[in-house]
Scaffold this motif. Structure first.
Motif, PDB file in Angstrom:
ATOM      1  N   LEU A 364       4.881  18.996 -12.367  1.00 46.58           N
ATOM      2  CA  LEU A 364       4.223  17.778 -12.826  1.00 46.58           C
ATOM      3  C   LEU A 364       3.678  17.057 -11.601  1.00 46.58           C
ATOM      4  CD1 LEU A 364       5.400  15.612 -15.734  1.00 46.58           C
ATOM      5  CD2 LEU A 364       4.495  14.507 -13.696  1.00 46.58           C
ATOM      6  N   GLU A 365       2.423  16.644 -11.673  1.00 44.08           N
ATOM      7  CA  GLU A 365       1.800  15.957 -10.538  1.00 44.08           C
ATOM      8  C   GLU A 365       1.187  14.644 -10.980  1.00 44.08           C
ATOM      9  OE1 GLU A 365      -0.314  17.747  -6.916  1.00 44.08           O
ATOM     10  OE2 GLU A 365      -1.973  17.233  -8.272  1.00 44.08           O
ATOM     11  N   ALA A 366       1.500  13.583 -10.235  1.00 47.26           N
ATOM     12  CA  ALA A 366       0.905  12.265 -10.450  1.00 47.26           C
ATOM     13  C   ALA A 366      -0.035  11.955  -9.301  1.00 47.26           C
ATOM     14  CB  ALA A 366       1.995  11.199 -10.529  1.00 47.26           C
ATOM     15  N   ARG A 367      -1.151  11.288  -9.621  1.00 47.60           N
ATOM     16  CA  ARG A 367      -2.151  10.976  -8.607  1.00 47.60           C
ATOM     17  C   ARG A 367      -2.390   9.469  -8.546  1.00 47.60           C
ATOM     18  NH1 ARG A 367      -5.002  15.451 -11.553  1.00 47.60           N
ATOM     19  NH2 ARG A 367      -3.908  17.256 -10.702  1.00 47.60           N
ATOM     20  N   LEU A 368      -2.205   8.918  -7.374  1.00 45.42           N
ATOM     21  CA  LEU A 368      -2.430   7.497  -7.171  1.00 45.42           C
ATOM     22  C   LEU A 368      -3.900   7.283  -6.800  1.00 45.42           C
ATOM     23  CD1 LEU A 368       0.824   6.432  -5.287  1.00 45.42           C
ATOM     24  CD2 LEU A 368       0.361   6.486  -7.744  1.00 45.42           C
ATOM     25  N   PHE A 369      -4.757   7.392  -7.818  1.00 42.40           N
ATOM     26  CA  PHE A 369      -6.172   7.081  -7.631  1.00 42.40           C
ATOM     27  C   PHE A 369      -6.338   5.585  -7.367  1.00 42.40           C
ATOM     28  CE2 PHE A 369      -7.072  11.099  -9.812  1.00 42.40           C
ATOM     29  CZ  PHE A 369      -8.277  11.498  -9.230  1.00 42.40           C
ATOM     30  N   VAL A 370      -7.258   5.254  -6.500  1.00 44.89           N
ATOM     31  CA  VAL A 370      -7.635   3.859  -6.337  1.00 44.89           C
ATOM     32  C   VAL A 370      -8.353   3.412  -7.601  1.00 44.89           C
ATOM     33  CG1 VAL A 370      -9.010   2.229  -4.992  1.00 44.89           C
ATOM     34  CG2 VAL A 370      -7.834   4.120  -3.839  1.00 44.89           C
ATOM     35  N   HIS A 371      -7.958   2.266  -8.148  1.00 43.09           N
ATOM     36  CA  HIS A 371      -8.570   1.780  -9.385  1.00 43.09           C
ATOM     37  C   HIS A 371     -10.054   1.491  -9.157  1.00 43.09           C
ATOM     38  CE1 HIS A 371      -9.332  -0.697 -12.933  1.00 43.09           C
ATOM     39  NE2 HIS A 371      -8.220  -0.200 -13.435  1.00 43.09           N
ATOM     40  N   PRO A 372     -10.917   1.863 -10.121  1.00 46.87           N
ATOM     41  CA  PRO A 372     -12.361   1.638  -9.942  1.00 46.87           C
ATOM     42  C   PRO A 372     -12.732   0.209  -9.588  1.00 46.87           C
ATOM     43  CG  PRO A 372     -11.975   3.058 -11.829  1.00 46.87           C
ATOM     44  CD  PRO A 372     -10.620   2.593 -11.362  1.00 46.87           C
ATOM     45  N   GLN A 373     -11.958  -0.772 -10.048  1.00 43.82           N
ATOM     46  CA  GLN A 373     -12.266  -2.164  -9.731  1.00 43.82           C
ATOM     47  C   GLN A 373     -12.162  -2.455  -8.239  1.00 43.82           C
ATOM     48  OE1 GLN A 373      -9.699  -4.545 -12.203  1.00 43.82           O
ATOM     49  NE2 GLN A 373     -10.865  -4.122 -14.069  1.00 43.82           N
ATOM     50  N   GLU A 374     -11.449  -1.600  -7.519  1.00 44.61           N
ATOM     51  CA  GLU A 374     -11.303  -1.773  -6.075  1.00 44.61           C
ATOM     52  C   GLU A 374     -12.460  -1.151  -5.301  1.00 44.61           C
ATOM     53  OE1 GLU A 374      -8.905  -3.493  -4.860  1.00 44.61           O
ATOM     54  OE2 GLU A 374      -7.227  -3.432  -6.265  1.00 44.61           O
ATOM     55  N   GLU A 388       4.127   2.794   1.291  1.00 48.04           N
ATOM     56  CA  GLU A 388       5.339   3.558   1.561  1.00 48.04           C
ATOM     57  C   GLU A 388       5.665   4.428   0.355  1.00 48.04           C
ATOM     58  OE1 GLU A 388       8.372   0.723   2.398  1.00 48.04           O
ATOM     59  OE2 GLU A 388       7.283  -0.188   4.088  1.00 48.04           O
ATOM     60  N   LEU A 389       5.889   5.702   0.594  1.00 44.00           N
ATOM     61  CA  LEU A 389       6.276   6.641  -0.448  1.00 44.00           C
ATOM     62  C   LEU A 389       7.697   7.112  -0.170  1.00 44.00           C
ATOM     63  CD1 LEU A 389       3.000   8.759  -0.627  1.00 44.00           C
ATOM     64  CD2 LEU A 389       3.656   6.832  -2.079  1.00 44.00           C
ATOM     65  N   PRO A 390       8.571   7.054  -1.159  1.00 44.46           N
ATOM     66  CA  PRO A 390       9.984   7.369  -0.902  1.00 44.46           C
ATOM     67  C   PRO A 390      10.223   8.857  -0.701  1.00 44.46           C
ATOM     68  CG  PRO A 390       9.625   7.027  -3.241  1.00 44.46           C
ATOM     69  CD  PRO A 390       8.318   6.716  -2.568  1.00 44.46           C
ATOM     70  N   ASP A 391      11.233   9.195   0.068  1.00 45.60           N
ATOM     71  CA  ASP A 391      11.685  10.582   0.178  1.00 45.60           C
ATOM     72  C   ASP A 391      12.530  10.903  -1.050  1.00 45.60           C
ATOM     73  OD1 ASP A 391      10.506  11.012   2.647  1.00 45.60           O
ATOM     74  OD2 ASP A 391      12.232  10.232   3.745  1.00 45.60           O
ATOM     75  N   ALA A 437       7.461   3.940  -4.966  1.00 44.26           N
ATOM     76  CA  ALA A 437       6.349   3.722  -4.044  1.00 44.26           C
ATOM     77  C   ALA A 437       6.112   2.232  -3.863  1.00 44.26           C
ATOM     78  CB  ALA A 437       5.085   4.399  -4.574  1.00 44.26           C
ATOM     79  N   ARG A 438       5.821   1.852  -2.658  1.00 43.18           N
ATOM     80  CA  ARG A 438       5.505   0.462  -2.349  1.00 43.18           C
ATOM     81  C   ARG A 438       4.068   0.416  -1.850  1.00 43.18           C
ATOM     82  NH1 ARG A 438       8.934   0.309  -5.235  1.00 43.18           N
ATOM     83  NH2 ARG A 438      11.089  -0.380  -4.959  1.00 43.18           N
ATOM     84  N   VAL A 439       3.169   0.128  -2.785  1.00 39.28           N
ATOM     85  CA  VAL A 439       1.742   0.112  -2.480  1.00 39.28           C
ATOM     86  C   VAL A 439       1.199  -1.254  -2.861  1.00 39.28           C
ATOM     87  CG1 VAL A 439      -0.491   1.233  -2.817  1.00 39.28           C
ATOM     88  CG2 VAL A 439       1.616   2.580  -2.995  1.00 39.28           C
ATOM     89  N   THR A 440       0.800  -2.025  -1.882  1.00 37.82           N
ATOM     90  CA  THR A 440       0.215  -3.334  -2.151  1.00 37.82           C
ATOM     91  C   THR A 440      -1.072  -3.479  -1.361  1.00 37.82           C
ATOM     92  OG1 THR A 440       1.514  -4.388  -0.374  1.00 37.82           O
ATOM     93  CG2 THR A 440       2.467  -4.408  -2.599  1.00 37.82           C
ATOM     94  N   GLY A 441      -1.967  -4.277  -1.900  1.00 38.39           N
ATOM     95  CA  GLY A 441      -3.273  -4.480  -1.284  1.00 38.39           C
ATOM     96  C   GLY A 441      -4.376  -3.780  -2.055  1.00 38.39           C
TER      97      GLY A 441
END
Length: 457
Positions: A364-374, A388-391, A437-441
């Motif tokens: 199973l694979e998840a993809r953190l695409f940047v949202h089009p609004q960005e 930050e992506l967790p181990d 995952a800690r993704v902000t901005g």
């Protein structure tokens, strides 16, 4: 093939450079001067060639600029990864004229596969089931086909790429907005002049991609199947393999039809044939004549010694290039290397079908695409306050973003892949990774993915 131009960027370019180094091949990285995140894939290669311009159409996706880079760098082969150049027939024709090897299908095969209408007709001629379809330009012509076919229908630009501007239209007003070029409906200011591929919509369905490799002798190596679990804004955010809920006989028939399509189209190298599966049968959708974005899922289900072999190239597995990480992960799960397979096929080597896909291994694979609004100011995406992506044991990432630099040209921040003995177990691993995952901005669909994963855990 001794010197390869890697005509892509980010994680796939890093992976390609690592694989080439393991095979003793020299590499040149392609880098746009306006790409602030190019350091990772440039460091992984032996040389660099820069291109001017701003934005993907004027840099990495520009056939003219990349062909000029080919001329300046003196390479004898081009590796495109899964970028749009991988399916650009005009670009490949330019390489063929120069006597430069393209790691992918021929220009003629890509021209056929690139037209949704021509591809559907070619599939129909060899007995592969297709949905009712038509092509048209402008409001009146498209509406006439819609009236004959009946709503709902799917509207797609006939020569579209990567799901761009694809819309399910349930009313005549939906159709008119799409054809008129309404940004919210079609995503393209030029939509009014687009040649539209109109296809009957199948309400209850799964989209299944059958990936395979074909050598220049027509030999086929199956590389597994996967299904889309979550699609938003035309982006595949979550995919799983093996496919669930489809009869084994239907899957076997799709594999056979995928091989028929590849041979009929004259396609070689690694590709995916997509089908839509309804309650009682399946239909051909399209061919993606390139490495799939989900290639690591196939790798995870294959053994470590597979595919093309001639004995003339070292079979060493690529490792991490010392000093070339710059925040980049190789993203190589235990198992095969499809980039190596692509290179070997391009060299004229044969594939072997003696290495079956392990469909007891659930991926199973998840993809953190940047949202089009960005992406309003693309290629200037923005800045990451935190990334930050967790181990997580059992999870591998494909990523190359340096959060210390401004983010440009990025469409995917990271891909998280897990494999286990069941889909639920793999989903729990990916959910732990994405939730941690800690993704902000920048927004990147974390909430949507975790909600969908809850249904699979």
């Amino acid at each position: 093939m001794q010197h390869i131009l890697i005509a892509n960027r980010a994680a796939i370019a890093v992976r390609a450079a690592q694989t080439c180094r393991g095979l003793g091949l020299r590499t040149t990285a392609l880098a746009a001067r306006t790409d602030t995140q190019a350091a990772a894939h440039v460091a992984a290669a032996d040389h660099e060639v820069t291109v001017e311009g701003r934005g993907l159409p004027d840099t990495y996706d520009s056939a003219a600029r990349v062909l000029d880079a080919v001329d300046r760098s003196g390479v004898d082969a081009v590796y495109p990864g899964y970028g749009s150049l991988a399916e650009n027939a005009d670009f490949v024709a330019g390489l063929e004229e120069r006597g430069v090897t393209f790691v992918g299908p021929s220009a003629a095969a890509l021209r056929l596969a690139g037209s949704k209408a021509a591809a559907a007709e070619a599939a129909r001629r060899i007995g592969v089931p297709v949905l009712p379809h038509a092509t048209g330009r402008g409001r009146d012509e498209v509406l006439a086909h819609v009236h004959a076919m009946g709503l709902p229908v799917v509207l797609k630009p006939e020569f579209g790429y990567g799901g761009q501007a694809v819309r399910i239209t349930r009313t005549e007003a939906d159709v008119e907005r799409a054809v008129a070029g309404s940004p919210e409906a079609a995503g393209s200011a030029e939509a009014a002049g687009t040649s539209w591929y109109i296809e009957k919509y199948l309400p209850v369905n799964q989209v299944v991609g059958v990936t395979l490799a074909v050598d220049h002798g027509g030999n086929v190596l199956p590389l597994g199947e996967r299904e889309s679990l979550l699609v938003a804004d035309g982006l595949k955010l979550l995919e799983a393999s093996p496919v669930a809920g489809v009869d084994a006989r239907v899957l076997e028939a799709m594999r056979a039809d995928a091989a028929l399509v590849a041979r009929e189209f004259g396609l070689t190298n690694v590709m995916t044939v997509e089908f839509i599966v309804g309650p009682d049968r399946y239909y051909f959708l399209e061919v993606n004549g390139r490495l799939p974005l989900a290639y690591r899922m196939s790798e995870s289900q294959l053994g470590t010694d597979f595919g093309a072999r001639s004995g003339t190239v070292s079979g060493a597995r690529p490792g991490t290039v010392p000093g070339a990480r710059s925040g980049a992960d190789s993203g190589t799960p235990p198992g095969a290397d499809l980039v190596e397979l692509q290179l070997r096929i391009a060299r004229g080597e044969s594939v072997s079908a003696a290495h079956p896909v392990d469909r007891t291994r659930h991926c199973l694979e998840a993809r953190l695409f940047v949202h089009p609004q960005e992406l309003a100011d693309f290629p200037d995406v923005g800045t990451l306050d935190r990334f930050e992506l967790p181990d997580v044991d059992g999870v591998t990432y494909a990523r190359s973003v340096d959060p210390e630099r401004p983010v440009t040209y990025e469409l995917i921040l990271a891909q998280a892949l897990a494999a286990d003995t069941s889909r639920a177990a793999a989903a729990r691993l990916v959910r732990k990774a994405v939730d941690g995952a800690r993704v902000t901005g920048l927004r990147c669909y974390v909430e949507e993915i975790t909600r969908r994963l809850d249904d699979e855990c």
